[in-house]
Enzyme design. Sequence first.
Site, mmCIF file in Angstrom:
data_model
loop_
_atom_site.group_PDB
_atom_site.id
_atom_site.type_symbol
_atom_site.label_atom_id
_atom_site.label_comp_id
_atom_site.label_asym_id
_atom_site.label_seq_id
_atom_site.Cartn_x
_atom_site.Cartn_y
_atom_site.Cartn_z
ATOM 1 C CG HIS A 47 -1.989 -1.136 1.039
ATOM 2 N ND1 HIS A 47 -3.026 -1.138 0.120
ATOM 3 C CD2 HIS A 47 -2.250 -2.170 1.724
ATOM 4 C CE1 HIS A 47 -3.795 -1.997 0.302
ATOM 5 N NE2 HIS A 47 -3.219 -2.596 1.543
ATOM 6 C CG ASN A 48 5.445 3.212 0.685
ATOM 7 O OD1 ASN A 48 5.510 3.890 -0.255
ATOM 8 N ND2 ASN A 48 5.784 3.437 1.791
ATOM 9 C CD GLN A 49 -0.389 6.376 -2.562
ATOM 10 O OE1 GLN A 49 0.151 7.676 -2.192
ATOM 11 N NE2 GLN A 49 -1.569 6.356 -2.861
ATOM 12 C CB SER A 146 5.486 6.987 -0.619
ATOM 13 O OG SER A 146 6.398 6.676 -0.198
#
Length: 168
Positions: A47-49, A146
């Site tokens: 889920h880290n962008q 992020s």
Amino acid sequence: MNTDLSNDSSNLSGFPPVVNAQTHTLILGSFPGVASLEARQYYAYRHNQFWRLISAVTGEDMASLAYEDRLPRLLAHGFGLWDVIDTCDRKGSLDTNIRNAQINEFAWLREHYPALNRMAFNGKTSGKFAPQFAALGFTTVILPSSSPANAMRSFEEKLMEWKQLQSN
């Protein structure tokens, strides 16, 4: 090292820098999260962008690549990765839980990587160190994190600021 890092809080160690002679911008996080420590990969939490953001900045889809293929592509665009914190105690992945942080040694970077001229901080925690890097002569930019913990801002809002990295 304990493989269940979610509740382990002592003696956590980060990763070595990803940098080469062509690196002009070093993107600095605070410290790897649990998923990253377990995978031994920068920004491994799904889920880290980060990988989506850097893909949009470079125009190359690194997010869909295997991790071992991402790093050479990142370096080919002049970007490197590291974290401000070398070791710390922390339960879970939140920066607010970091205790007893030991900061990485950065002084040697200027000598070994003369093309490196900009430090980009991925979030406010690492961004607290921007003045120290500015004093060393680096251009600094603090980017929105992020991390999924920074859910107040949409991907598109974050990307508008991350696009600053397109100019060196």
